[in-house]
Design an enzyme around this catalytic site. Sequence first.
Site: not given
Ligand code: HEM
Length: 407
Positions: A95, A137, A278
Amino acid sequence: MLSENTIRIIKSTVPVLEVHGTEITRRFYKMMFSNHPELLNVFNHANQKRGRQQQALANTVYAAAANIDRLGDILPAVKQIAHKHRSLGITADQYPIVGENLLAAIKDVLGDAATDEIIGAWAEAYGVIADVFIGIEAQMYEEAEKQEGGWAGFREFKVERKVKESDVIMSFYLVPMDGGPIASFVPGQYISVKLNIPGDPYTHLRQYSLSDAPGKPYYRISTKREIGYGDDPDGMVSGYMHDSVQEGDVLRLSAPAGDFVLDLEDTRPVVLISGGVGLTPTLSMLKTLVERQPERKAVFIHSARNGAVHALRDEVEALASSHPQIGAFWSYSQPTDEDRAEQAYQHEGLIDAKWLRTVLPDGEASYYFCGPVPFMQAINGALRELNVPEADIHYEFFGPKGSLEEP
Ligand code: HEM
């Protein structure tokens, strides 16, 4: 607790950041991947290329910031994302990396307008938002590990069987290498698969809905070969799954996750509507319904281009013919001559309110749908036209959450 002043600064700067949203997030990912190239093993490169992940993360940070003094209001959205993060194995120590690079990107794009006071306020707000995610989480990791047959992180599964379901969809039956029990799940949930592709330097993570009912000695996923269109190349991971992963191979899986789930407390009729691949979560729901709520009326509606790409049809038809409470209907957008000759479908073209009305149950029902974005927008529009209350509508996007508003 954030001070009144910090909250005021955050709320007054959200609109400014939204204006520069895409630019900030593009810069943010560029910086983050350059400072932490190991994160290229975690993010989906195809989503990155399409910009969908950029928008999803940025929109959520701004939505959270705009609600910073009542974060409880956005908890459902946080939980949906937390499920995805837990399934991907995101950890608390990642984070601050996102936070640092996001702030640096904001500073970079806004230039002099980003005063120390503004950046300080955003650093504080990000910390509060991140803590909410980290807390939820942590609880999810604990629950995944504590559940019977559950586990945290990734566990090795052998491909016991690989079955072609249509020209583009392949099922994989997966059993744990350690021979132990596997966690149950709620129909509609997904797992993440972690893959290394020979010749490619990165690890890839993909989510696939579980397509069978829970309670079996295996998990089944049914994956679609993503064929390139326009600027989008063929899906590298889906192609690898179809062509190279063979029976006997080992895949690494995280435990089931996701909040698009069938409510088994509800006894009203259920309508399951899917487009293309889907159908994987809705089929899991249908199979569970006949086992767990055999009295409950269900209508299963599936839209495919034509019969050649219509997967798992026999499975649904077998259920419908042996369970009078189930109705199954097919809508083909471009039927082949063979489909026409066989009268293989009930509706031709895109699903609309007019046709839906003829196959839906009378009175109240719960609606679940999943499919490509334009399909989901059309279904949502049709259900609204039919005055289905918002509370009875449940849906899931493939990949990052998009908008249901039609363009
Ligand atoms: C997916 C928000 C922190 C890694 C997502 C999604 C959102 C989001 C909205 C899409 C969810 C969906 O599939 O509907 C956030 C917010 C964060 C945060 C607001 C901080 C407060 C992190 C951190 C990591 C991370 C720290 C790791 C370094 C990912 C990954 C995905 C994801 C790998 C999957 C999407 C992809 O690979 O295309 N996150 N995230 N996120 N997030 Fe976060």
